[in-house]
Design a protein around this motif. Structure first.
Motif, PDB file in Angstrom:
ATOM      1  N   ALA A  91       0.848  -1.194   0.000  1.00 46.06           N
ATOM      2  CA  ALA A  91       0.000   0.000   0.000  1.00 46.06           C
ATOM      3  C   ALA A  91       0.883   1.243   0.000  1.00 46.06           C
ATOM      4  N   LEU A  92       0.471   2.255  -0.728  1.00 50.17           N
ATOM      5  CA  LEU A  92       1.255   3.477  -0.851  1.00 50.17           C
ATOM      6  C   LEU A  92       0.857   4.504   0.207  1.00 50.17           C
ATOM      7  N   ARG A  93       1.769   5.446   0.433  1.00 54.30           N
ATOM      8  CA  ARG A  93       1.538   6.550   1.354  1.00 54.30           C
ATOM      9  C   ARG A  93       1.864   7.854   0.649  1.00 54.30           C
ATOM     10  N   GLY A  94       1.192   8.914   1.033  1.00 54.34           N
ATOM     11  CA  GLY A  94       1.480  10.219   0.459  1.00 54.34           C
ATOM     12  C   GLY A  94       2.938  10.586   0.643  1.00 54.34           C
ATOM     13  N   GLY A  95       3.557  11.072  -0.410  1.00 51.70           N
ATOM     14  CA  GLY A  95       4.967  11.440  -0.348  1.00 51.70           C
ATOM     15  C   GLY A  95       5.913  10.345  -0.789  1.00 51.70           C
ATOM     16  N   ASP A  96       5.399   9.139  -1.049  1.00 52.56           N
ATOM     17  CA  ASP A  96       6.268   8.070  -1.541  1.00 52.56           C
ATOM     18  C   ASP A  96       6.899   8.469  -2.866  1.00 52.56           C
ATOM     19  N   ARG A  97       8.159   8.052  -3.054  1.00 53.07           N
ATOM     20  CA  ARG A  97       8.843   8.256  -4.326  1.00 53.07           C
ATOM     21  C   ARG A  97       9.133   6.894  -4.938  1.00 53.07           C
ATOM     22  N   ILE A  98       8.727   6.711  -6.167  1.00 53.01           N
ATOM     23  CA  ILE A  98       8.865   5.422  -6.849  1.00 53.01           C
ATOM     24  C   ILE A  98       9.829   5.588  -8.018  1.00 53.01           C
ATOM     25  N   LEU A  99      10.846   4.738  -8.051  1.00 49.93           N
ATOM     26  CA  LEU A  99      11.837   4.776  -9.130  1.00 49.93           C
ATOM     27  C   LEU A  99      11.869   3.421  -9.826  1.00 49.93           C
ATOM     28  N   VAL A 100      11.717   3.427 -11.140  1.00 54.44           N
ATOM     29  CA  VAL A 100      11.794   2.204 -11.945  1.00 54.44           C
ATOM     30  C   VAL A 100      13.046   2.294 -12.810  1.00 54.44           C
ATOM     31  N   GLU A 101      13.913   1.303 -12.699  1.00 56.62           N
ATOM     32  CA  GLU A 101      15.145   1.318 -13.476  1.00 56.62           C
ATOM     33  C   GLU A 101      15.533  -0.091 -13.879  1.00 56.62           C
ATOM     34  N   ALA A 102      16.380  -0.180 -14.905  1.00 56.69           N
ATOM     35  CA  ALA A 102      16.844  -1.484 -15.389  1.00 56.69           C
ATOM     36  C   ALA A 102      17.904  -2.035 -14.448  1.00 56.69           C
ATOM     37  N   ASP A 103      18.004  -3.347 -14.412  1.00 52.54           N
ATOM     38  CA  ASP A 103      19.029  -4.030 -13.635  1.00 52.54           C
ATOM     39  C   ASP A 103      20.407  -3.532 -14.076  1.00 52.54           C
ATOM     40  N   THR A 104      21.250  -3.159 -13.120  1.00 53.72           N
ATOM     41  CA  THR A 104      22.574  -2.625 -13.448  1.00 53.72           C
ATOM     42  C   THR A 104      23.672  -3.682 -13.379  1.00 53.72           C
ATOM     43  N   ARG A 105      23.337  -4.918 -13.067  1.00 49.83           N
ATOM     44  CA  ARG A 105      24.364  -5.970 -12.970  1.00 49.83           C
ATOM     45  C   ARG A 105      24.962  -6.268 -14.349  1.00 49.83           C
ATOM     46  N   SER A 106      26.210  -6.688 -14.355  1.00 56.16           N
ATOM     47  CA  SER A 106      26.869  -7.020 -15.613  1.00 56.16           C
ATOM     48  C   SER A 106      27.990  -8.025 -15.367  1.00 56.16           C
ATOM     49  N   PHE A 107      28.443  -8.659 -16.440  1.00 54.39           N
ATOM     50  CA  PHE A 107      29.625  -9.528 -16.391  1.00 54.39           C
ATOM     51  C   PHE A 107      30.503  -9.181 -17.580  1.00 54.39           C
ATOM     52  N   THR A 108      31.747  -9.636 -17.544  1.00 52.52           N
ATOM     53  CA  THR A 108      32.690  -9.385 -18.628  1.00 52.52           C
ATOM     54  C   THR A 108      33.026 -10.695 -19.321  1.00 52.52           C
ATOM     55  N   ALA A 109      32.915 -10.704 -20.628  1.00 56.73           N
ATOM     56  CA  ALA A 109      33.242 -11.891 -21.434  1.00 56.73           C
ATOM     57  C   ALA A 109      34.565 -11.657 -22.149  1.00 56.73           C
ATOM     58  N   LEU A 110      35.502 -12.593 -22.002  1.00 52.50           N
ATOM     59  CA  LEU A 110      36.813 -12.500 -22.630  1.00 52.50           C
ATOM     60  C   LEU A 110      37.198 -13.838 -23.245  1.00 52.50           C
ATOM     61  N   GLY A 111      38.168 -13.796 -24.130  1.00 50.70           N
ATOM     62  CA  GLY A 111      38.702 -15.027 -24.707  1.00 50.70           C
ATOM     63  C   GLY A 111      38.010 -15.426 -25.989  1.00 50.70           C
ATOM     64  N   ALA A 112      37.932 -16.731 -26.195  1.00 44.70           N
ATOM     65  CA  ALA A 112      37.440 -17.280 -27.465  1.00 44.70           C
ATOM     66  C   ALA A 112      35.922 -17.380 -27.478  1.00 44.70           C
ATOM     67  N   THR A 113      35.263 -16.216 -27.394  1.00 46.00           N
ATOM     68  CA  THR A 113      33.798 -16.146 -27.472  1.00 46.00           C
ATOM     69  C   THR A 113      33.414 -15.331 -28.693  1.00 46.00           C
ATOM     70  N   GLY A 114      32.118 -15.307 -28.979  1.00 46.31           N
ATOM     71  CA  GLY A 114      31.653 -14.566 -30.138  1.00 46.31           C
ATOM     72  C   GLY A 114      31.926 -13.082 -30.037  1.00 46.31           C
ATOM     73  N   ALA A 115      31.986 -12.542 -28.821  1.00 41.09           N
ATOM     74  CA  ALA A 115      32.280 -11.124 -28.606  1.00 41.09           C
ATOM     75  C   ALA A 115      32.939 -10.972 -27.249  1.00 41.09           C
ATOM     76  N   GLN A 116      33.874 -10.040 -27.160  1.00 39.18           N
ATOM     77  CA  GLN A 116      34.532  -9.747 -25.889  1.00 39.18           C
ATOM     78  C   GLN A 116      34.044  -8.382 -25.433  1.00 39.18           C
ATOM     79  N   ASN A 117      33.290  -8.390 -24.323  1.00 41.76           N
ATOM     80  CA  ASN A 117      32.618  -7.148 -23.963  1.00 41.76           C
ATOM     81  C   ASN A 117      32.130  -7.223 -22.526  1.00 41.76           C
ATOM     82  N   ARG A 118      31.744  -6.065 -22.011  1.00 36.73           N
ATOM     83  CA  ARG A 118      31.036  -5.995 -20.734  1.00 36.73           C
ATOM     84  C   ARG A 118      29.556  -6.065 -21.061  1.00 36.73           C
ATOM     85  N   VAL A 119      28.854  -7.029 -20.452  1.00 34.06           N
ATOM     86  CA  VAL A 119      27.493  -7.351 -20.884  1.00 34.06           C
ATOM     87  C   VAL A 119      26.534  -7.254 -19.701  1.00 34.06           C
ATOM     88  N   GLY A 120      25.399  -6.606 -19.907  1.00 32.14           N
ATOM     89  CA  GLY A 120      24.376  -6.535 -18.875  1.00 32.14           C
ATOM     90  C   GLY A 120      23.574  -7.818 -18.793  1.00 32.14           C
TER      91      GLY A 120
END
Length: 367
Positions: A221-250
């Motif tokens: 349940a909400l209350r007056g003055g609540d602030r709601i923020l919707v954002e994408a997941d910020t987690r990521s990993f790094t792919a290196l070596g003999a893969t299709g692409a070497q990059n930082r990936v979300g």
């Protein structure tokens, strides 16, 4: 020939990173500084940690705000009729309309001839009765209506990845988080990676958008003055070596396995990857590191190198079950023949170049 091959190998041919044997040589067991661990079913269970998001008990136990409860900052629309031709506020039967009457910070409103009226904490019906009683002392049988309109005291602000950012009133249809998000046009990013954060005063809570449907108790349940923020997941990993692409990936989903992570970057390179040498490098907290290694003496974060062999009968299942976490590095080594092919290419190229130079010298000498 053998001498030439050895010489080329010593020169350090181009490659995507360390070999499998070089990584193994850096293990603690060989006086290195990282624990190299072969992944099995026990390891996948011990490391399967997904960030838990949700609202605490204080958020969950908050009941729905009564849509008729007035608060400081709300605005009211008040109409008054008097049962006389020439009243103190009206004339000829027309009502006196007091529109956009805002409840002050102390919770009061001012009505002519009725004075200051306590509005905060009361319903429109209770306020109607108070005003009627006070006006009845000065005009016969007054008729009063009180209607609550949107005001500063019963609104929430919504920002981030939604259809329409803005300030929205808490009304009967929008008293819960999910309903309010719907009023704002829903999330504008992939629901699988959307996170919803609610800030209430000095407290805050966060949840995966999809969990609002999986766990109804989290649709708070909400209350007056609540602030709601919707954002994408910020987690990521790094792919290196003999893969299709070497990059930082979300992350493309709430949970991500090693197989899915490799698929996100185009899979293993068919021309060079060694499927027996898939490594996941991670700084592991001591509790998990101790569990993985079957000990209890490790303190603080530990460098861990998890090894996946995707050629084994159970290898793909283990890769599917092994959970990738934020900040991981996924590294795929090159197959041994790849380096050998590079040696041969360099060698044949060198011999071809030497032959060309010799032929050129002979041609010049004959002239």
């Amino acid at each position: 020939m053998a001498t030439a091959v050895a010489a080329l190998g010593a020169c350090g041919l181009p490659r995507t990173g360390p070999t499998k044997s070089e990584i193994n040589a850096g293990s603690v067991q060989r006086q290195g500084d990282a624990f190299v661990v072969r992944v099995n079913d026990r390891v996948t269970r011990a490391t399967a940690v997904v960030p838990a998001l949700g609202f605490d008990k204080a958020f969950q136990d908050g009941g729905l705000v009564g849509s008729d409860t007035i608060r400081a900052g709300d605005t009211l629309s008040i109409s008054i009729w008097e049962n006389v031709e020439d009243g103190i506020l009206t004339s000829a039967g027309a009502p006196a309309v007091l529109d956009q009457v805002q409840v002050d910070g102390s919770g009061f409103i001012f009505i002519p001839y009725a004075g200051r009226v306590k509005a905060s904490g009361n319903s429109p019906e209770a306020i109607r009765r108070i005003i009627t009683r006070k006006l009845a002392e000065q005009t016969p049988d007054p008729q009063v209506t009180v209607r609550r309109t949107a005001g500063d005291g019963a609104t929430v602000s919504i920002t981030g990845s939604v259809g329409g950012q803005g300030v929205y009133p808490i009304e009967r249809p929008t008293r819960t988080l999910n309903a309010m998000l719907a009023r704002a046009g829903g999330v504008s990013i992939e629901p699988e990676i959307a996170k919803v954060k609610v800030i209430r005063g000095a407290k805050s809570g966060e949840i995966w958008f999809n969990d609002l449907f999986r766990h109804p108790e989290m649709n708070i349940a909400l209350r007056g003055g609540d602030r709601i923020l919707v954002e994408a997941d910020t987690r990521s990993f790094t792919a290196l070596g003999a893969t299709g692409a070497q990059n930082r990936v979300g992350f493309a989903s709430q949970t991500l396995s090693a197989v899915e992570a490799i698929a996100q970057v185009g899979g293993l390179s068919a021309a060079s990857a060694d499927p027996t040498g898939v490594f996941v490098l991670r700084n592991e907290v001591s509790e998990i590191a101790n569990s993985v290694l079957g000990r209890n003496d490790l303190i603080g974060p530990q460098r861990m190198v998890y090894v996946l062999n995707m050629t084994e009968a159970n290898g793909l299942f283990l890769s599917r079950d092994f959970v990738i976490r934020d900040g991981d590095t996924v590294y795929v080594t090159e197959a041994p023949y790849t380096q050998w092919s590079k040696v041969l290419s360099a060698l044949t190229g060198t011999l071809s170049t030497a032959g060309s130079i010799s032929a050129l010298n002979q041609s010049l000498s004959s002239k």
